[in-house]
Design a protein around this motif. Structure first.
Motif, mmCIF file in Angstrom:
data_model
loop_
_atom_site.group_PDB
_atom_site.id
_atom_site.type_symbol
_atom_site.label_atom_id
_atom_site.label_comp_id
_atom_site.label_asym_id
_atom_site.label_seq_id
_atom_site.Cartn_x
_atom_site.Cartn_y
_atom_site.Cartn_z
ATOM 1 N N VAL A 46 0.855 -1.190 0.000
ATOM 2 C CA VAL A 46 0.000 0.000 0.000
ATOM 3 C C VAL A 46 0.892 1.241 0.000
ATOM 4 O O VAL A 46 1.628 1.477 0.964
ATOM 5 C CB VAL A 46 -0.920 0.028 1.228
ATOM 6 C CG1 VAL A 46 -1.784 1.288 1.214
ATOM 7 C CG2 VAL A 46 -1.786 -1.222 1.280
ATOM 8 N N PRO A 47 0.870 2.037 -1.084
ATOM 9 C CA PRO A 47 1.742 3.219 -1.133
ATOM 10 C C PRO A 47 1.419 4.220 -0.027
ATOM 11 O O PRO A 47 0.279 4.637 0.142
ATOM 12 C CB PRO A 47 1.441 3.814 -2.519
ATOM 13 C CG PRO A 47 0.879 2.687 -3.317
ATOM 14 C CD PRO A 47 0.106 1.852 -2.324
ATOM 15 N N LYS A 48 2.435 4.565 0.738
ATOM 16 C CA LYS A 48 2.316 5.607 1.759
ATOM 17 C C LYS A 48 2.946 6.919 1.284
ATOM 18 O O LYS A 48 2.617 7.992 1.798
ATOM 19 C CB LYS A 48 3.006 5.161 3.054
ATOM 20 C CG LYS A 48 2.391 3.922 3.684
ATOM 21 C CD LYS A 48 0.988 4.205 4.187
ATOM 22 C CE LYS A 48 0.439 3.005 4.943
ATOM 23 N NZ LYS A 48 -0.947 3.239 5.413
ATOM 24 N N ALA A 49 3.860 6.809 0.345
ATOM 25 C CA ALA A 49 4.509 7.994 -0.219
ATOM 26 C C ALA A 49 5.038 7.632 -1.599
ATOM 27 O O ALA A 49 5.399 6.487 -1.857
ATOM 28 C CB ALA A 49 5.640 8.492 0.673
ATOM 29 N N ALA A 50 5.043 8.606 -2.485
ATOM 30 C CA ALA A 50 5.600 8.431 -3.825
ATOM 31 C C ALA A 50 6.600 9.544 -4.078
ATOM 32 O O ALA A 50 6.435 10.670 -3.590
ATOM 33 C CB ALA A 50 4.499 8.447 -4.888
ATOM 34 N N PHE A 51 7.629 9.214 -4.830
ATOM 35 C CA PHE A 51 8.699 10.155 -5.115
ATOM 36 C C PHE A 51 8.833 10.288 -6.634
ATOM 37 O O PHE A 51 9.225 9.334 -7.316
ATOM 38 C CB PHE A 51 10.023 9.670 -4.524
ATOM 39 C CG PHE A 51 9.997 9.506 -3.023
ATOM 40 C CD1 PHE A 51 10.615 10.422 -2.202
ATOM 41 C CD2 PHE A 51 9.341 8.427 -2.436
ATOM 42 C CE1 PHE A 51 10.590 10.286 -0.822
ATOM 43 C CE2 PHE A 51 9.306 8.275 -1.056
ATOM 44 C CZ PHE A 51 9.927 9.204 -0.251
ATOM 45 N N ARG A 52 8.474 11.440 -7.143
ATOM 46 C CA ARG A 52 8.671 11.736 -8.563
ATOM 47 C C ARG A 52 10.048 12.363 -8.730
ATOM 48 O O ARG A 52 10.496 13.152 -7.900
ATOM 49 C CB ARG A 52 7.646 12.737 -9.069
ATOM 50 C CG ARG A 52 6.203 12.271 -9.153
ATOM 51 C CD ARG A 52 5.398 13.408 -9.748
ATOM 52 N NE ARG A 52 3.986 13.223 -9.739
ATOM 53 C CZ ARG A 52 3.291 12.695 -10.755
ATOM 54 N NH1 ARG A 52 3.926 12.289 -11.835
ATOM 55 N NH2 ARG A 52 1.990 12.587 -10.674
ATOM 56 N N PHE A 53 10.705 12.053 -9.860
ATOM 57 C CA PHE A 53 12.012 12.629 -10.153
ATOM 58 C C PHE A 53 11.969 13.329 -11.507
ATOM 59 O O PHE A 53 11.375 12.808 -12.460
ATOM 60 C CB PHE A 53 13.093 11.540 -10.196
ATOM 61 C CG PHE A 53 13.288 10.833 -8.883
ATOM 62 C CD1 PHE A 53 14.156 11.339 -7.929
ATOM 63 C CD2 PHE A 53 12.599 9.668 -8.591
ATOM 64 C CE1 PHE A 53 14.338 10.693 -6.706
ATOM 65 C CE2 PHE A 53 12.771 9.012 -7.383
ATOM 66 C CZ PHE A 53 13.640 9.529 -6.434
ATOM 67 N N VAL A 54 12.594 14.484 -11.579
ATOM 68 C CA VAL A 54 12.873 15.123 -12.865
ATOM 69 C C VAL A 54 14.349 14.911 -13.132
ATOM 70 O O VAL A 54 15.207 15.287 -12.322
ATOM 71 C CB VAL A 54 12.533 16.624 -12.841
ATOM 72 C CG1 VAL A 54 12.915 17.272 -14.171
ATOM 73 C CG2 VAL A 54 11.054 16.834 -12.569
ATOM 74 N N ILE A 55 14.651 14.278 -14.262
ATOM 75 C CA ILE A 55 16.022 13.878 -14.573
ATOM 76 C C ILE A 55 16.471 14.577 -15.841
ATOM 77 O O ILE A 55 15.791 14.536 -16.873
ATOM 78 C CB ILE A 55 16.115 12.345 -14.746
ATOM 79 C CG1 ILE A 55 15.682 11.654 -13.441
ATOM 80 C CG2 ILE A 55 17.523 11.928 -15.130
ATOM 81 C CD1 ILE A 55 15.520 10.157 -13.574
ATOM 82 N N SER A 56 17.611 15.228 -15.771
ATOM 83 C CA SER A 56 18.214 15.869 -16.934
ATOM 84 C C SER A 56 19.600 15.288 -17.114
ATOM 85 O O SER A 56 20.454 15.405 -16.222
ATOM 86 C CB SER A 56 18.285 17.388 -16.726
ATOM 87 O OG SER A 56 18.858 18.015 -17.851
ATOM 88 N N GLY A 57 19.815 14.642 -18.244
ATOM 89 C CA GLY A 57 21.083 13.944 -18.428
ATOM 90 C C GLY A 57 21.153 12.779 -17.466
ATOM 91 O O GLY A 57 20.275 11.923 -17.429
ATOM 92 N N ASP A 58 22.188 12.739 -16.649
ATOM 93 C CA ASP A 58 22.351 11.674 -15.669
ATOM 94 C C ASP A 58 22.226 12.192 -14.240
ATOM 95 O O ASP A 58 22.748 11.588 -13.306
ATOM 96 C CB ASP A 58 23.727 11.005 -15.846
ATOM 97 C CG ASP A 58 23.797 10.214 -17.145
ATOM 98 O OD1 ASP A 58 22.778 9.587 -17.500
ATOM 99 O OD2 ASP A 58 24.848 10.238 -17.803
ATOM 100 N N ARG A 59 21.504 13.309 -14.089
ATOM 101 C CA ARG A 59 21.354 13.876 -12.753
ATOM 102 C C ARG A 59 19.895 14.214 -12.466
ATOM 103 O O ARG A 59 19.127 14.517 -13.372
ATOM 104 C CB ARG A 59 22.220 15.127 -12.594
ATOM 105 C CG ARG A 59 23.713 14.804 -12.552
ATOM 106 C CD ARG A 59 24.496 15.953 -11.979
ATOM 107 N NE ARG A 59 25.877 15.596 -11.737
ATOM 108 C CZ ARG A 59 26.745 16.347 -11.082
ATOM 109 N NH1 ARG A 59 26.349 17.513 -10.589
ATOM 110 N NH2 ARG A 59 27.984 15.958 -10.900
ATOM 111 N N ILE A 60 19.571 14.167 -11.200
ATOM 112 C CA ILE A 60 18.229 14.508 -10.741
ATOM 113 C C ILE A 60 18.184 16.003 -10.459
ATOM 114 O O ILE A 60 18.976 16.529 -9.678
ATOM 115 C CB ILE A 60 17.875 13.720 -9.469
ATOM 116 C CG1 ILE A 60 17.806 12.215 -9.778
ATOM 117 C CG2 ILE A 60 16.547 14.188 -8.882
ATOM 118 C CD1 ILE A 60 17.748 11.332 -8.546
ATOM 119 N N THR A 61 17.256 16.698 -11.111
ATOM 120 C CA THR A 61 17.118 18.146 -10.916
ATOM 121 C C THR A 61 15.929 18.508 -10.035
ATOM 122 O O THR A 61 15.838 19.628 -9.551
ATOM 123 C CB THR A 61 16.977 18.868 -12.266
ATOM 124 O OG1 THR A 61 15.792 18.396 -12.926
ATOM 125 C CG2 THR A 61 18.183 18.610 -13.160
#
Length: 302
Positions: free
Chosen positions: A267-282
């Motif tokens: 049961v998801p308690k939290a979700a983490f979205r990522f914005v990725i540019s190249g090989d890094r998380i912005t």
């Protein structure tokens, strides 16, 4: 009809547009409402008969208020809140208007909002006003105290960064998975340098009010609990929030992009979205709102 009543009616005719401008600049419904209300207070204190173009005056005034808020964000330090990834999350606010939330959500995508958060205040303002609301650079220039040519460059830099972030996630889920896996592994292993390596220097993390309120209710989960505020900026600060954690997190496909979730018992308690540019998380968005979680197309990955 009194002059004040007539002016209030003219203002109300512009309120929705001003709120849209403020929300795109600030990314916060409450702050957008505050900015619009402050614009009304300034108008009420002004000799409105001397204003030739009320719509333009209101847009300029609201934009300046938003710029002040963005600059204040950059300069102040957030008071961090202790937060364990398995801490209980706050119950939804019953006063929230679902219809209004839906309209705001439709007005700007979460990925674009996260990328906007990485921009300098003047870049964000120039991009939002020109590219989203067709305000000319001649009109924007006095707001940011620059020439029209320099203002054009601000919008151009913002546009390039946004386009780069939009292009990177769309093409390569494998690359996204590699970046997210590296982030989760470094977090679990307490690898400070490993986290720094995968985060953009200007990375921005934002957590919704359900996560922050849940963290406060939990009162911290013991010594060494990571610190999480509604907004954290910079690779070192974000690294400090996650180092040694995320042990219960799993990679997940969230609305077609690679993210992660904390889902005890499935049961998801939290979700983490990522914005990725190249090989890094912005950008990182931490979602704890149960209604929002329920609307996500989320699949846990092995």
């Amino acid at each position: 009809m009194s002059d004040t009543t007539a002016l209030a009616e003219r203002f109300e005719g512009n309120r929705d547009r001003l709120r849209a401008v403020a929300y795109r600049m600030l990314g916060s419904e409450n702050e957008a409402d505050d900015a619009v209300q402050e614009a009304w207070l300034r108008l009420d204190r002004t000799n409105a008969t001397a204003i030739d173009n009320l719509e333009g005056w209101l847009t300029t005034t609201t934009s300046r208020i938003c710029l002040d808020i963005l600059r204040s964000r950059k300069s102040r330090r957030e008071d961090p809140t202790a937060f364990e990834l398995d801490a209980p999350l706050a119950d939804p606010d019953p006063a929230t208007d679902p219809e209004r939330q839906a309209l705001l959500a439709d007005s700007i995508g979460p990925a674009l909002l996260l990328v906007l958060e990485t921009l300098a205040p003047t870049e964000r303002l120039a991009f939002v006003l020109h590219d989203m609301f067709a305000v000319s650079f001649d009109e924007i220039a006095p707001i940011v105290d620059k020439s029209p040519a320099a203002t054009r460059q601000l919008a151009s830099r913002a546009r390039r960064r946004i386009q780069g972030a939009e292009l990177s996630p769309e093409a390569d889920l494998v690359r996204q998975r590699r970046v997210v896996d590296a982030f989760l592994a470094a977090s679990r292993n307490g690898d400070f340098q490993g986290l720094l390596a995968v985060l953009d220097p200007d990375v921005v993390l934002r957590a919704d009010e359900f996560v922050v309120l849940g963290a406060r209710d939990a009162g911290g989960a013991g010594a060494g609990a990571p610190l999480l505020a509604a907004e954290i900026r910079g690779a070192e600060a974000v690294t400090a929030a996650f180092v040694g954690r995320a042990r219960g997190n799993q990679a997940a496909l969230i609305d077609g992009s690679i993210g992660s979730t904390f889902a005890p018992g499935g049961v998801p308690k939290a979700a983490f979205r990522f914005v990725i540019s190249g090989d890094r998380i912005t950008g990182i968005e931490v979602i704890g709102d149960p209604d929002h979680l329920g609307r996500l197309d989320l699949t846990v990955l092995n």
